[in-house]
Design a protein around this motif. Structure first.
Motif, PDB file in Angstrom:
ATOM      1  N   VAL A 282      14.392  17.242  -0.896  1.00 12.92           N
ATOM      2  CA  VAL A 282      15.526  17.118   0.009  1.00 12.92           C
ATOM      3  C   VAL A 282      15.100  17.583   1.399  1.00 12.92           C
TER       4      VAL A 282
ATOM      5  N   ARG B 141      19.666  20.640  -2.567  1.00 11.54           N
ATOM      6  CA  ARG B 141      20.593  20.530  -1.451  1.00 11.54           C
ATOM      7  C   ARG B 141      21.127  21.908  -1.057  1.00 11.54           C
TER       8      ARG B 141
ATOM      9  N   GLU C  44      26.096  14.068   5.387  1.00 10.72           N
ATOM     10  CA  GLU C  44      25.262  13.542   4.306  1.00 10.72           C
ATOM     11  C   GLU C  44      24.676  12.215   4.785  1.00 10.72           C
TER      12      GLU C  44
END
Length: 295
Positions: free
Chosen positions: A156, A218, A289
């Motif tokens: 991520v 995340r 996001e």
């Protein structure tokens, strides 16, 4: 004359004459070839063989890196993909290598990859912002095209754009020397939070900063940027022109992605998020996001 053997020997001589270190890795991760410069850069004895999938050579390399886990994580994210890569890695002895990689398809080796290492130590230190100790605007523009190359479901990427709240008013109130001290402190906070060589911090403007952070989750990337915002506020540097906080704070746009995105798209989105943080009262982070947004 056996032209096939001649061509192989010619190619080997050409690769050994290059100033860059060359490593070729096959489909099943075995090391196929290293040129002389590769072994010189990594201090690998010339008699170390490529058998056993090159594990001995890999161990030599990993033992010299500041962030061996990050080095391996990038390799894993690129293995058997067609993605290209260009970034920098840091060694314990202070040297900096530019690392580049492209994939190619070979009839015998299958999906393979060539890695190119260049010693850019002198160039790199010319791209350091002397006030904050972070990378400067010129370095940011050189790196900008490969911002999200390592984004994947297993890696991520968090991308932050932030600036200091009402910093012009701070300089007007306390003077530019005090403002420089603030920037030095901000640079120290950022450097203390950037633990991996795959992570980068840039001073891209007078009081504007750009960060790129990698993790496997995340939650970790969100914690990272929250900790930086909190650490800046906890410096408790007086700033009466920044009510209601009355101390130096930052506003931030922060994007998360697990899929490669164009650098221009990333910058546009986090820049918009930064302005939203300012409009909503400053000293905060607006999270977006990136995977959910259309290009």
């Amino acid at each position: 004359m056996d032209y096939k053997l001649l061509n192989v020997e010619l190619l080997k001589n050409v690769l050994d004459a290059l100033p860059d270190g060359i490593l070729i890795v096959g489909n099943n991760r075995q090391m196929i070839y290293t040129n002389t410069r590769f072994r010189e850069l990594w201090n690998i004895p010339l008699d170390t063989h490529l058998d056993d999938e090159g594990r001995a050579i890999m161990q030599y390399a990993l033992s010299q890196l500041v962030d061996p886990d990050g080095f391996l994580r990038i390799i894993e994210s690129l293995h058997q993909t067609s993605q290209s890569l260009e970034d920098e890695i840091r060694l314990r002895d202070g040297r900096v290598f530019r690392r580049r990689s492209v994939s190619f398809q070979d009839q015998d080796l299958g999906q393979s990859r060539i890695w190119i290492f260049t010693d850019v130590t002198a160039i790199t230190y010319s791209h350091i912002d002397t006030l904050t100790g972070l990378l400067n605007r010129n370095k940011f523009e050189r790196h900008f095209s490969s911002l999200s190359v390592a984004a994947s479901p297993q890696s991520v990427v968090g991308i932050a754009l932030f600036d200091l709240d009402h910093f012009k008013l701070f300089n007007d109130t306390y003077g530019h020397a005090a403002g420089d001290d603030v920037l030095r402190n901000i640079g120290k906070v950022i450097r203390e939070h950037l633990q991996r060589t795959s992570d980068s911090g840039y001073r891209v403007g007078g009081e504007e900063f750009f960060l790129q952070y990698h993790s496997r989750t995340r939650e970790d990337v969100i914690t990272f940027i929250n900790n930086i915002r909190s650490a800046v506020e906890q410096l408790a540097i007086p700033h009466k022109a920044n009510p209601p906080y009355d101390c130096v704070t930052i506003s931030c746009g922060f994007g998360i992605c697990t899929q490669p995105k164009s650098p221009a798209f990333i910058y546009r989105q986090v820049d918009n998020a930064l302005y939203q943080s300012k409009a909503n009262g400053r000293n905060q982070i607006t999270l977006i996001e990136l995977d959910e947004l259309e290009l």
